[in-house]
Design an enzyme around this catalytic site. Structure first.
Site, PDB file in Angstrom:
ATOM      1  N   GLN A   1       0.823  -1.202   0.000  1.00  0.00           N
ATOM      2  CA  GLN A   1       0.000   0.000   0.000  1.00  0.00           C
ATOM      3  C   GLN A   1       0.866   1.265   0.000  1.00  0.00           C
ATOM      4  OE1 GLN A   1      -2.910  -2.260   3.114  1.00  0.00           O
ATOM      5  NE2 GLN A   1      -3.222  -0.068   3.056  1.00  0.00           N
TER       6      GLN A   1
ATOM      7  N   ARG B   1      -8.293  -0.899   8.293  1.00  0.00           N
ATOM      8  CA  ARG B   1      -9.294   0.073   7.825  1.00  0.00           C
ATOM      9  C   ARG B   1      -9.509   1.163   8.875  1.00  0.00           C
ATOM     10  NH1 ARG B   1     -14.432  -1.484   4.031  1.00  0.00           N
ATOM     11  NH2 ARG B   1     -14.622   0.559   3.130  1.00  0.00           N
ATOM     12  N   CYS B   2      -8.409   1.751   9.291  1.00  0.00           N
ATOM     13  CA  CYS B   2      -8.525   2.714  10.378  1.00  0.00           C
ATOM     14  C   CYS B   2      -7.276   3.566  10.447  1.00  0.00           C
ATOM     15  CB  CYS B   2      -8.783   1.940  11.668  1.00  0.00           C
ATOM     16  SG  CYS B   2      -7.585   1.957  12.949  1.00  0.00           S
TER      17      CYS B   2
ATOM     18  N   GLU C   1     -12.807   4.645   5.865  1.00  0.00           N
ATOM     19  CA  GLU C   1     -12.852   3.748   7.017  1.00  0.00           C
ATOM     20  C   GLU C   1     -13.926   4.106   8.041  1.00  0.00           C
ATOM     21  OE1 GLU C   1      -8.840   4.638   7.586  1.00  0.00           O
ATOM     22  OE2 GLU C   1      -9.145   5.965   9.265  1.00  0.00           O
TER      23      GLU C   1
END
Ligand code: CDP
Length: 795
Positions: free
Chosen positions: A222, A369-370, A740
């Site tokens: 990522q 996701r945070c 998110e």
């Protein structure tokens, strides 16, 4: 001639279909595992079956004897090249291949590189490792107990298992608030380990070319530029000779931010063998050894005035980081952004203490996701808010409304120092309450209770910080957190845009082109977007923590404005007027005094290569680096209603409404997709995703029969509302992050709903996942149910 219709050209606000889906739904995506290079070899990893054991010996002779095996790597061999250990993104070290001990089940012990992956796997099984088992630690309580074995005895000056002790906030002020309180409400809970489980596992293909000295690595990352810097520093290769290419990624969710041993081993193997080496992690390897999230114990109390005003909050967190402290985070905050807790509420004083410890578990704490640790922060916040309102005997909605930061109070400084710049919290709540039919549901709930039916309603209202940097406060390993965009407008007005972000399914190829369309009037379909290749993309920190729109998206707007500024000069030249006499409307410059005389952005592009004024540098290209002045602060209100069956503990969602305010929506359809995906993950975490550890450190539930990925069948319907829009005051197009929010704020809404259904029984907490047996136990025995490890293996 009139200005272009922005929606028709796919600009801001257009629900444009995702261009990347053209290839994805045709099976034409190009993932790491799709890439085959001439002469490519395959690597497999041997993992430890034990959670904590001394390695007495490793015998690889039988593996070497298997035909088709080219190389067997062990920690000892890595050590000769100073690669047995690598630095982590949190200033710790992590074993690449174990030398002295194994410290978690699934740890990388050896690698085999062979003609095909099956030979490599068989050869791994032929490696004989002699382990001497050691006592195991699976939670922070055991980690700090007297006489606990020191897991990281490899580190000098590491006496016990504590990684950090950190505090933030105003201790004295908070103590005073508690002295003045009419009531103190308390809550303890464990946010369990969870795993992002992207459909595509991690993998890499390292290709070292001795003739050019160039190392090319295709990999599932990522953050390609961070990997390039890490490879340069760890492997001591020159940075300009390293090219990281992150092709299509089948979901990341934070799992693909850290540097994993498999990447390092494939690179070393390619250098040693001078052939491309491919490593594709299998599902079990991914599920037990990479990218765990959460695993935080939260203990808090709230000082309350009788009328419902919150006077102060104390929070203590114990974070279990596993064997290596390797999560990426803005390092000075130690536990990510845990102190973003309670930001949406006007609380005069707060104090947070945090302790991080090692355990015999795979490294944890990735931001699934945070934004770093905001998921745990918002979960605890909203669970605590519900508990406090219940203790006061106050209505859940009224308690929140009374304590929210009010619209007229922005900008607002939170007690932990964040600056909130915008929001309409009460309005979001009101929209949600109306949508769910709040008053009516409460009446129905009371009626149902009389007949023995358990209905519950859970609210979660939260704001979270999205978009790290600014660079003054946020860095990873000293690299400042900003982002970038590079735009090249070709002669015919078509363009290629590259950014330092990296999409993993979020739709950047679609939405970034929409920002260019908004700024320049070039139709979105005329802009191709590329990300993920460090040889072509400008330097950026990658995509995680919903930072792409707040940072890279802002850079896209800013580079487009630079292009527009040059195009204005070209327009003045073409129109034979001075620049000051030129006006802009979408897609076109015109003469202020004669609006019919104008040139399109495409005509300016042509002039940039064929008819530029004397002295002007040719071309229409530029790059922008964007360092945001602040984080963006989206807000959300999630409300769930449920029915709990007291006989079985099964609970069903009756309705869920979501009101998200993420500022200006670039692509409303993509935003809705992000919210639905996030709510689905929230539901999964709250209801079904079970993965934990027994007393021996065995990872229990480490398979997709126990760790469930919800399908459309189990997932409830969601009703989404988009009427609240508070533009971000500092973002060039007013957007805030969204990726998110629902996964962060959603879980508390589900849990609150089930706890509300058990109202009156004294049950304050059931740890996630709220499996039927846990809910049944709470409903039957009227007691809290903990999910903290160790569990019995047969649980
Ligand atoms: O960093 P990440 O891409 O995961 O998250 P994000 O910046 O919140 O964006 C997720 C997706 O939603 C991207 O395609 C964004 O461009 C889109 N989005 C949008 O259309 N409008 C917003 N206000 C925020 C995001």
């Amino acid at each position: 001639m009139s200005a272009l219709d922005e929606i028709k050209i796919g600009g801001l606000g257009a629900s444009r279909k995702r261009v990347e889906d053209n290839r994805f739904i045709r099976g034409k995506g190009n993932y790491t595992d799709d890439i085959a290079l001439p002469g490519m070899l395959h690597m497999e990893i041997l993992r430890s079956p034990l959670a904590h054991a001394r390695i007495k010996s490793i015998d690889t002779s039988k593996a070497w004897d298997i035909p088709g095996v080219h190389l067997v790597l062990t920690g000892e061999m890595m050590a000769t090249r100073n690669l047995a250990w690598m630095p982590t993104l949190s200033y710790d070290t992590q074993a690449v291949l174990a030398t002295d001990k194994v410290r978690f089940q699934g740890q990388e012990v050896a690698c085999v590189i062979a003609d095909d992956p099956y030979i490599a796997k068989d050869a791994c099984e032929a490696i004989d490792v002699d382990y001497e088992p050691l006592p195991v630690i699976v939670n922070p309580r055991q980690a700090v107990a007297e006489g606990a074995p020191v897991i990281r005895d490899d580190k000098e000056n590491q006496a016990g298992n504590v990684i950090y002790d950190w505090e933030v906030g105003d201790k004295a002020g908070t103590d005073r608030a508690f002295e003045q309180a009419d009531l103190v409400s308390k809550l303890q809970l464990h946010y369990p380990r969870s795993h992002p489980s992207p459909i595509e596992c991690c993998g890499s293909i390292a290709d070292f070319n001795r003739a050019t000295s160039k190392l090319t690595v295709y990999m599932t990352t990522q953050a390609p530029h961070i990997i390039r810097a890490a490879v340069a520093l760890v492997a001591e290769l020159p940075e300009h000779m390293i090219r990281i290419i992150s092709p299509d990624i089948g979901g990341g969710f934070g799992n693909k931010v850290p540097v994993y041993p498999g990447y390092v081993c494939s690179i070393l193997a390619s250098i040693l063998l001078e052939r491309p080496v491919k490593w594709i992690e299998d599902k079990s390897g991914n599920l037990i050894s990479t990218g765990f999230a959460r695993d935080v114990y939260l203990d808090g109390e709230m000082a309350l005035r009788r009328d419902g005003k919150i006077l102060g909050v104390r929070i203590h967190t114990d974070a279990d980081h596993g064997a290596f402290f390797s999560d990426a985070q803005p390092s000075k905050f130690k536990i990510g952004l845990m102190h973003s807790a309670f930001a949406a509420y006007d609380i005069p004083a707060a104090h947070l203490t945090a302790r991080g410890t090692y355990s015999n578990k795979a490294p944890g704490g990735v931001a699934y996701r945070c934004s770093f640790r905001v998921t745990e922060a918002m979960f605890f916040q909203e669970r605590m808010i519900q508990a406090a309102a219940d203790d006061l005997g106050m209505d859940q909605a009224a308690f929140r409304r009374m304590n929210f930061v009010r619209d007229e109070d922005f900008p607002h400084r939170t007690p932990f120092g964040f600056l909130l710049d915008s929001g309409q919290y009460a309005k979001c709540l009101d929209v949600g309450l109306k949508a769910v039919g709040y008053e009516e549901f409460r009446r129905e709930q009371a009626e149902a209770r009389k007949r023995g039916r358990l209905l519950g309603l859970g609210i979660s209202t939260m704001t979270e910080p999205l978009g790290a940097g600014n660079s003054r406060e946020y860095d990873i390993l000293g690299i400042k957190m900003f982002d970038s965009a590079d735009l090249k407008v070709h002669m015919t007005g078509k363009a290629i845009l590259r950014t330092g972000a990296k999409t993993q399914g979020q739709g950047h190829e679609t939405t970034w082109a929409q920002i260019v369309a908004h700024e320049l009037g070039i139709p979105a379909e005329d802009v191709v977007v590329e990300e993920g290749d460090t040889d072509t993309a400008p330097f950026g920190m990658g995509t995680y923590a919903s930072r792409s729109t707040p940072v890279a998206g802002a850079a896209v707007a800013m580079v487009s404005r630079k292009i527009r500024a040059k195009a204005r000069k070209l327009a003045a030249h073409l129109l034979e007027v001075s620049e000051e006499d030129v006006e802009w409307e979408l897609g076109r410059f015109y003469v202020r005094s004669a609006p019919d005389r104008g040139v399109t952005i495409q005509e300016c592009a042509m002039a940039a290569y064929s008819n530029m004024p004397d002295g002007m540098e040719p071309g229409l290209e530029n790059t922008a680096y964007y360092d945001p002045p602040n984080l963006t602060w989206p807000f959300a209100c999630y409300i769930v209603t449920v029915e709990v069956d007291p006989q079985t503990g099964v609970w069903d969602v009756l309705k869920m409404v979501a009101v998200d305010d993420c500022g200006v929506r670039i692509n409303p359809m993509i935003v809705e997709g992000q919210i639905m995906g996030g709510l689905t993950e929230a539901y999964a975490m709250a209801s079904m995703q079970f993965i934990t550890f027994d007393a021996d450190g065995n990872c229990v539930g480490s398979n997709y029969m126990d760790y469930l990925l919800p399908s459309a069948w189990e997932t409830p319907g969601f009703e989404l509302h988009s009427e609240v829009v508070t533009p971000c005051p500092h973002h060039p197009i007013g957007a805030k992050g969204i990726g998110e929010c629902a996964a962060v704020g959603g879980p508390a809404a589900f849990v609150n709903a089930v706890i509300d259904a058990l109202g009156g029984t004294g049950v304050r907490n059931i740890d996630m996942p709220l499996l039927p047996d846990r809910v049944w136990e709470a409903a039957t025995y009227h007691r809290d149910v903990s999910g903290a490890p160790p569990v019995r293996a047969d649980d």
